[in-house]
Motif scaffolding. Structure first.
Motif, mmCIF file in Angstrom:
data_model
loop_
_atom_site.group_PDB
_atom_site.id
_atom_site.type_symbol
_atom_site.label_atom_id
_atom_site.label_comp_id
_atom_site.label_asym_id
_atom_site.label_seq_id
_atom_site.Cartn_x
_atom_site.Cartn_y
_atom_site.Cartn_z
ATOM 1 N N HIS A 115 0.786 -1.236 0.000
ATOM 2 C CA HIS A 115 0.000 0.000 0.000
ATOM 3 C C HIS A 115 0.821 1.290 0.000
ATOM 4 O O HIS A 115 0.256 2.371 -0.228
ATOM 5 C CB HIS A 115 -0.942 0.019 1.216
ATOM 6 C CG HIS A 115 -1.974 -1.064 1.169
ATOM 7 N ND1 HIS A 115 -3.097 -0.990 0.376
ATOM 8 C CD2 HIS A 115 -2.043 -2.254 1.803
ATOM 9 C CE1 HIS A 115 -3.822 -2.076 0.531
ATOM 10 N NE2 HIS A 115 -3.200 -2.867 1.398
ATOM 11 N N TYR A 116 2.117 1.220 0.244
ATOM 12 C CA TYR A 116 2.914 2.440 0.406
ATOM 13 C C TYR A 116 2.836 3.345 -0.820
ATOM 14 O O TYR A 116 2.590 4.550 -0.691
ATOM 15 C CB TYR A 116 4.381 2.109 0.714
ATOM 16 C CG TYR A 116 5.216 3.350 0.895
ATOM 17 C CD1 TYR A 116 5.295 3.975 2.131
ATOM 18 C CD2 TYR A 116 5.898 3.926 -0.177
ATOM 19 C CE1 TYR A 116 6.035 5.129 2.301
ATOM 20 C CE2 TYR A 116 6.637 5.080 -0.010
ATOM 21 C CZ TYR A 116 6.708 5.679 1.224
ATOM 22 O OH TYR A 116 7.442 6.824 1.388
ATOM 23 N N ASP A 117 3.060 2.805 -1.998
ATOM 24 C CA ASP A 117 3.109 3.639 -3.203
ATOM 25 C C ASP A 117 1.814 4.419 -3.431
ATOM 26 O O ASP A 117 1.853 5.625 -3.715
ATOM 27 C CB ASP A 117 3.426 2.789 -4.438
ATOM 28 C CG ASP A 117 4.863 2.296 -4.442
ATOM 29 O OD1 ASP A 117 5.717 2.915 -3.776
ATOM 30 O OD2 ASP A 117 5.128 1.273 -5.118
ATOM 31 N N GLY A 118 0.689 3.767 -3.296
ATOM 32 C CA GLY A 118 -0.592 4.445 -3.485
ATOM 33 C C GLY A 118 -0.823 5.522 -2.432
ATOM 34 O O GLY A 118 -1.325 6.608 -2.744
ATOM 35 N N MET A 119 -0.446 5.209 -1.201
ATOM 36 C CA MET A 119 -0.605 6.190 -0.126
ATOM 37 C C MET A 119 0.292 7.402 -0.374
ATOM 38 O O MET A 119 -0.123 8.548 -0.196
ATOM 39 C CB MET A 119 -0.278 5.540 1.224
ATOM 40 C CG MET A 119 -1.269 4.461 1.639
ATOM 41 S SD MET A 119 -0.689 3.439 3.003
ATOM 42 C CE MET A 119 -0.639 4.623 4.341
ATOM 43 N N PHE A 120 1.527 7.140 -0.803
ATOM 44 C CA PHE A 120 2.466 8.225 -1.068
ATOM 45 C C PHE A 120 1.964 9.099 -2.222
ATOM 46 O O PHE A 120 2.022 10.321 -2.154
ATOM 47 C CB PHE A 120 3.864 7.680 -1.372
ATOM 48 C CG PHE A 120 4.836 8.760 -1.750
ATOM 49 C CD1 PHE A 120 5.388 9.575 -0.788
ATOM 50 C CD2 PHE A 120 5.174 8.981 -3.081
ATOM 51 C CE1 PHE A 120 6.273 10.596 -1.133
ATOM 52 C CE2 PHE A 120 6.044 9.985 -3.436
ATOM 53 C CZ PHE A 120 6.595 10.792 -2.465
ATOM 54 N N ARG A 121 1.479 8.467 -3.284
ATOM 55 C CA ARG A 121 0.973 9.238 -4.431
ATOM 56 C C ARG A 121 -0.173 10.157 -4.019
ATOM 57 O O ARG A 121 -0.236 11.320 -4.438
ATOM 58 C CB ARG A 121 0.539 8.306 -5.555
ATOM 59 C CG ARG A 121 1.685 7.765 -6.386
ATOM 60 C CD ARG A 121 1.204 7.091 -7.665
ATOM 61 N NE ARG A 121 0.226 6.038 -7.447
ATOM 62 C CZ ARG A 121 0.524 4.761 -7.211
ATOM 63 N NH1 ARG A 121 1.781 4.376 -7.179
ATOM 64 N NH2 ARG A 121 -0.430 3.873 -7.027
ATOM 65 N N LEU A 122 -1.083 9.647 -3.191
ATOM 66 C CA LEU A 122 -2.198 10.473 -2.724
ATOM 67 C C LEU A 122 -1.687 11.661 -1.904
ATOM 68 O O LEU A 122 -2.093 12.803 -2.128
ATOM 69 C CB LEU A 122 -3.174 9.647 -1.885
ATOM 70 C CG LEU A 122 -4.311 10.433 -1.211
ATOM 71 C CD1 LEU A 122 -5.189 11.121 -2.258
ATOM 72 C CD2 LEU A 122 -5.133 9.520 -0.325
#
Length: 163
Positions: free
Chosen positions: A14-21
């Motif tokens: 989930h890190y990448d999606g959270m970071f992008r948001l």
């Protein structure tokens, strides 16, 4: 508590999606990483039974969004206070307010809060930079700033100052 393996899986997935948001909302890589780190830090305190795999992604993204909104609101309030002080600096009332604020900070706030306020407002450092300089967590920096500003606002409102 979440076991290490489960936490690592959640982090990797989930890190990448959270970071992008967070990056989309804040426009700053460092602040975005801090927000995502804070969400994961809060996740550590949760019991594994509280986490539902079917709603986990929504929970994490909502947590990131809420933290970003809180950070943006907090920064907006900080900037408004700074602008208000700078606008009044040239007149006697503005200088009186500044002197009263400095006196309050020097005499009524704990040493760590004083250091954090100076680093934030006099040197313009970000939360991460302050945390690194003082060897404390960013959560500590945020909490000290939040509490100090709240105390000062209440104190000066009672004295009739509009800050």
């Amino acid at each position: 508590m979440i076991d290490k393996q489960t936490f690592e899986q959640i982090f990797r997935h989930h890190y990448d999606g959270m970071f992008r948001l967070a990056r989309r909302m804040l426009g700053d890589d460092a602040e975005s990483k801090d927000v995502v780190s804070d969400v994961f830090a809060s996740l550590l305190g949760k019991d594994e039974t509280e986490l539902k795999t079917d709603t986990l992604q929504g929970f994490l993204l909502t947590s990131v969004r809420n933290r970003c909104v809180n950070l943006l609101v907090h920064k907006q309030k900080e900037q408004a206070a700074i602008v208000n002080l700078k606008d009044n600096e040239d007149d006697g009332i503005g200088q009186e307010k500044l002197n009263a604020l400095r006196d309050y900070i020097d005499t009524r706030l704990p040493e760590l809060s004083q250091q954090i306020l100076r680093l934030r407002f006099q040197q313009g450092l970000k939360y991460r930079e302050i945390a690194d300089a003082l060897q404390v967590s960013e959560v500590t920096v945020y909490n000290h700033l939040s509490q100090s500003l709240k105390q000062m606002k209440e104190h000066f409102k009672a004295k009739g100052y509009d800050i």
